[in-house]
Design a protein around this motif. Sequence first.
Motif, PDB file in Angstrom:
ATOM      1  N   GLU A  31       0.832  -1.208   0.000  1.00 28.87           N
ATOM      2  CA  GLU A  31       0.000   0.000   0.000  1.00 28.87           C
ATOM      3  C   GLU A  31       0.867   1.260   0.000  1.00 28.87           C
ATOM      4  O   GLU A  31       0.556   2.234  -0.692  1.00 28.87           O
ATOM      5  CB  GLU A  31      -0.908  -0.011   1.230  1.00 28.87           C
ATOM      6  N   ASP A  35       0.691   4.209  -2.758  1.00 27.14           N
ATOM      7  CA  ASP A  35       0.303   5.550  -2.311  1.00 27.14           C
ATOM      8  C   ASP A  35       1.404   6.581  -2.579  1.00 27.14           C
ATOM      9  O   ASP A  35       1.112   7.731  -2.922  1.00 27.14           O
ATOM     10  CB  ASP A  35      -0.034   5.534  -0.821  1.00 27.14           C
ATOM     11  N   GLU A 134       5.680  -3.686  -7.043  1.00 28.53           N
ATOM     12  CA  GLU A 134       4.543  -4.097  -6.210  1.00 28.53           C
ATOM     13  C   GLU A 134       4.099  -5.513  -6.567  1.00 28.53           C
ATOM     14  O   GLU A 134       3.836  -6.346  -5.680  1.00 28.53           O
ATOM     15  CB  GLU A 134       3.389  -3.112  -6.398  1.00 28.53           C
TER      16      GLU A 134
END
Length: 239
Positions: A31, A35, A134
């Motif tokens: 996350e 972000d 990711e």
Amino acid sequence: MENKSHIVASFDRDLEAIQALIMKMGGLVEEAIVDATTALETRDEDLALKVRKGDRAIDEMEERLNEEAALVLALRQPTAGDLRTVLTVFRLAASLERIGDYAKNMAKRAGVIMQMQQIDGSGAGLRRMARQVELMLKDALDAYIQRDPDLAADVRERDLEVDQMYSALFREYLTFMMEDPRNITACMHLHFMAKNIERMGDHVTTIAEQVIYLVTGDYPDDEREKGDRSSHDLGVEED
């Protein structure tokens, strides 16, 4: 025999709890990566601040994992493969914590860049590179849960793509700087954000290699090819 079965069952429960913490920590790190890049692209100062503040939760989770793993070592005294399993927890937690630090560094630089004139298209390449890391992290953690050395090996190979993306961005930022000297400061910040992502990829690779060791008992014996030489050749590095 009954006492031994009880010890094995207790050890398994301890490992399941630790494994759940690893996945929770991994989720927080994933996350943070998303972000941090989104904050840059959308120029969202609140989101960048959220990443910076959220790093504390990642640090605390590493501390908790280390405490839990140390307790297992002290109380269960695992041997052979079980010991390897517990030691892996320490190394995975350390790598995840470092990736979280790099995401925090990105958020800090994003906050600085937001105060400057925007360079059109400068965030898209970073977003693609961060997305690659990711996905690698997600697969590396899946490989850990599934004890899948083949998936871990695939993650390890994919880091070459991250290195190549970094080299391409490095050249792109140099072009922006040469075209307009007013872009130099912003592009330097963008470059170090790209370097942060490249380093994230290295730590994800370390996680993948640790999974291979966990399952097979051996680390990969081939030296992974590095596709990034750009900043190294020019003496530009950031830890």
